[in-house]
Motif scaffolding. Structure first.
Motif, PDB file in Angstrom:
ATOM      1  N   ASP A  57       0.844  -1.193   0.000  1.00  0.00           N
ATOM      2  CA  ASP A  57       0.000   0.000   0.000  1.00  0.00           C
ATOM      3  C   ASP A  57       0.889   1.257   0.000  1.00  0.00           C
ATOM      4  OD1 ASP A  57       0.759   0.682   2.590  1.00  0.00           O
ATOM      5  OD2 ASP A  57      -0.947  -0.319   3.509  1.00  0.00           O
ATOM      6  N   PRO A  58       0.283   2.435  -0.230  1.00  0.00           N
ATOM      7  CA  PRO A  58       1.102   3.647  -0.356  1.00  0.00           C
ATOM      8  C   PRO A  58       1.955   3.927   0.883  1.00  0.00           C
ATOM      9  CG  PRO A  58      -1.156   4.081  -1.061  1.00  0.00           C
ATOM     10  CD  PRO A  58      -1.138   2.697  -0.479  1.00  0.00           C
ATOM     11  N   ARG A  59       1.483   3.519   2.077  1.00  0.00           N
ATOM     12  CA  ARG A  59       2.265   3.814   3.282  1.00  0.00           C
ATOM     13  C   ARG A  59       3.545   3.000   3.330  1.00  0.00           C
ATOM     14  NH1 ARG A  59      -2.512   2.599   7.255  1.00  0.00           N
ATOM     15  NH2 ARG A  59      -2.643   1.057   5.572  1.00  0.00           N
ATOM     16  N   VAL A  60       3.452   1.718   2.949  1.00  0.00           N
ATOM     17  CA  VAL A  60       4.673   0.902   2.978  1.00  0.00           C
ATOM     18  C   VAL A  60       5.629   1.345   1.862  1.00  0.00           C
ATOM     19  CG1 VAL A  60       3.962  -1.083   1.563  1.00  0.00           C
ATOM     20  CG2 VAL A  60       5.516  -1.461   3.455  1.00  0.00           C
ATOM     21  N   LEU A  61       5.085   1.794   0.729  1.00  0.00           N
ATOM     22  CA  LEU A  61       5.933   2.318  -0.352  1.00  0.00           C
ATOM     23  C   LEU A  61       6.639   3.594   0.092  1.00  0.00           C
ATOM     24  CD1 LEU A  61       3.784   1.743  -3.551  1.00  0.00           C
ATOM     25  CD2 LEU A  61       5.799   0.489  -2.780  1.00  0.00           C
ATOM     26  N   ALA A  62       5.919   4.441   0.859  1.00  0.00           N
ATOM     27  CA  ALA A  62       6.534   5.661   1.371  1.00  0.00           C
ATOM     28  C   ALA A  62       7.702   5.294   2.285  1.00  0.00           C
ATOM     29  CB  ALA A  62       5.501   6.501   2.122  1.00  0.00           C
ATOM     30  N   LEU A  89       9.219  -1.553  -9.496  1.00  0.00           N
ATOM     31  CA  LEU A  89       8.420  -2.386  -8.602  1.00  0.00           C
ATOM     32  C   LEU A  89       7.115  -2.760  -9.288  1.00  0.00           C
ATOM     33  CD1 LEU A  89       8.777  -3.287  -5.609  1.00  0.00           C
ATOM     34  CD2 LEU A  89       7.245  -1.425  -4.998  1.00  0.00           C
ATOM     35  N   SER A  90       6.793  -4.051  -9.232  1.00  0.00           N
ATOM     36  CA  SER A  90       5.505  -4.480  -9.785  1.00  0.00           C
ATOM     37  C   SER A  90       4.412  -4.188  -8.756  1.00  0.00           C
ATOM     38  CB  SER A  90       5.534  -5.977 -10.074  1.00  0.00           C
ATOM     39  OG  SER A  90       5.451  -6.694  -8.864  1.00  0.00           O
ATOM     40  N   HIS A  91       3.164  -4.278  -9.201  1.00  0.00           N
ATOM     41  CA  HIS A  91       2.051  -4.056  -8.271  1.00  0.00           C
ATOM     42  C   HIS A  91       2.039  -5.090  -7.159  1.00  0.00           C
ATOM     43  CE1 HIS A  91       0.103  -0.764 -10.258  1.00  0.00           C
ATOM     44  NE2 HIS A  91       0.317  -1.354 -11.419  1.00  0.00           N
ATOM     45  N   GLU A  92       2.641  -6.242  -7.412  1.00  0.00           N
ATOM     46  CA  GLU A  92       2.653  -7.320  -6.415  1.00  0.00           C
ATOM     47  C   GLU A  92       3.786  -7.164  -5.414  1.00  0.00           C
ATOM     48  OE1 GLU A  92       2.777  -8.046  -9.768  1.00  0.00           O
ATOM     49  OE2 GLU A  92       0.612  -8.236 -10.002  1.00  0.00           O
ATOM     50  N   GLY A  93       4.618  -6.115  -5.585  1.00  0.00           N
ATOM     51  CA  GLY A  93       5.660  -5.884  -4.586  1.00  0.00           C
ATOM     52  C   GLY A  93       6.970  -6.599  -4.866  1.00  0.00           C
ATOM     53  N   PHE A  94       7.216  -6.940  -6.144  1.00  0.00           N
ATOM     54  CA  PHE A  94       8.505  -7.520  -6.527  1.00  0.00           C
ATOM     55  C   PHE A  94       9.227  -6.529  -7.427  1.00  0.00           C
ATOM     56  CE2 PHE A  94       6.133 -11.037  -5.106  1.00  0.00           C
ATOM     57  CZ  PHE A  94       7.036 -12.014  -4.710  1.00  0.00           C
ATOM     58  N   GLY A  95      10.562  -6.530  -7.345  1.00  0.00           N
ATOM     59  CA  GLY A  95      11.282  -5.623  -8.208  1.00  0.00           C
ATOM     60  C   GLY A  95      12.722  -5.455  -7.808  1.00  0.00           C
ATOM     61  N   ARG A  96      13.231  -4.266  -8.076  1.00  0.00           N
ATOM     62  CA  ARG A  96      14.642  -4.003  -7.830  1.00  0.00           C
ATOM     63  C   ARG A  96      14.826  -2.534  -7.508  1.00  0.00           C
ATOM     64  NH1 ARG A  96      19.510  -5.048 -12.257  1.00  0.00           N
ATOM     65  NH2 ARG A  96      21.230  -4.609 -10.859  1.00  0.00           N
ATOM     66  N   LEU A 111      13.980  -6.785  -4.676  1.00  0.00           N
ATOM     67  CA  LEU A 111      12.907  -6.608  -3.684  1.00  0.00           C
ATOM     68  C   LEU A 111      11.861  -7.709  -3.855  1.00  0.00           C
ATOM     69  CD1 LEU A 111      12.402  -2.743  -4.071  1.00  0.00           C
ATOM     70  CD2 LEU A 111      13.672  -3.902  -2.270  1.00  0.00           C
ATOM     71  N   ARG A 112      11.446  -8.268  -2.723  1.00  0.00           N
ATOM     72  CA  ARG A 112      10.360  -9.252  -2.731  1.00  0.00           C
ATOM     73  C   ARG A 112       9.444  -8.918  -1.567  1.00  0.00           C
ATOM     74  NH1 ARG A 112      11.964 -15.165  -2.334  1.00  0.00           N
ATOM     75  NH2 ARG A 112      12.260 -14.568  -0.154  1.00  0.00           N
TER      76      ARG A 112
END
Lengths: 149, 149
Positions: A57-62, A89-96, A111-112
């Motif tokens: 969610d936006p808070r964890v992304l912040a 970052l993908s919508h599912e929360g995976f990326g780099r 990132l996972r």
């Protein structure tokens, strides 16, 4: 801030500054610094409540952005070279995420499960931040011309 | 493919391979290679039809990824070092893309108006791809130890 239990390291102070910088509604005004860092702590009990799979969610992304911004700014304070983050970052929360100085990648992390982003304790939060900063400074020392480009 | 007008450069051939790799429904099967590249061409008439401000749709994002994948793979073919793209993009089509070899940023580009991503002609599409590849190879030559890390 005065007693030993809440004395923050330079990295954690920088992270507090990042949180305050985004505190547009003065929600955190006047509250102790450890309160501002509490959302970064994900102990076993809190981790259990979060589903294994979920969208960040936006808070964890912040918080993710604040953490890497604090790493970037600490790197800059220590060596004078600006570091900028690039986050895929993908919508599912995976990326780099990578932090870049000039043409040098000083931090690179896969990132996972970003919806579970957090650290078991304040000490571990600080240790991870300081570890990334130290690794970055080591690379900058070795590859200075690329970092200064 | 046989006459001079449709003879493709190595970069454009790689781009065609990228498009075909994602052609899951064999939509492009048996069609000439220039047909596959037509969506990358945004001449003045087509550009006029696209609003100044807009959100990039999945098709234009696919083309953006295919273009930079073709650049990455051409770099790898020429020097043997794998290049991986990291793309940070807002919903409004602003952001940054970097291609990374080891710890070296070999391509770095600020992205704007991604919903208008395209090139005035096939020649310009090829020229931009070849320019990015050449720039990357130049940096790898200078900073080889960082690229090989």
């Amino acid at each position: 801030m005065s007693d030993a239990a809440t004395e923050l390291t330079p990295f954690l102070k920088e992270l507090v500054r990042q949180v305050r910088a985004q505190d547009t509604y003065d929600f955190f005004q006047g509250r102790p610094e450890t309160d501002l860092l509490a959302p970064f702590i994900l102990d076993k009990a809190k981790a259990k409540e979060i589903p294994i799979i979920g969208d960040p969610d936006p808070r964890v992304l912040a918080r993710l952005n604040q953490f890497y911004a604090a790493v970037s700014l600490t790197i800059e304070q220590k060596c004078g070279i600006m570091a900028s983050p690039v986050l895929q970052l993908s919508h599912e929360g995976f990326g780099r995420i990578v932090l870049i100085c000039g043409r040098l990648v000083v931090v690179s992390k896969t990132l996972r499960d970003v919806h579970r982003f957090g650290f078991p304790s304040l000490e571990k939060l600080n240790a991870e931040g300081e570890r990334l900063v130290a690794e970055a400074l080591g690379l900058i020392e070795i590859f200075k011309p690329a970092a200064e480009l």
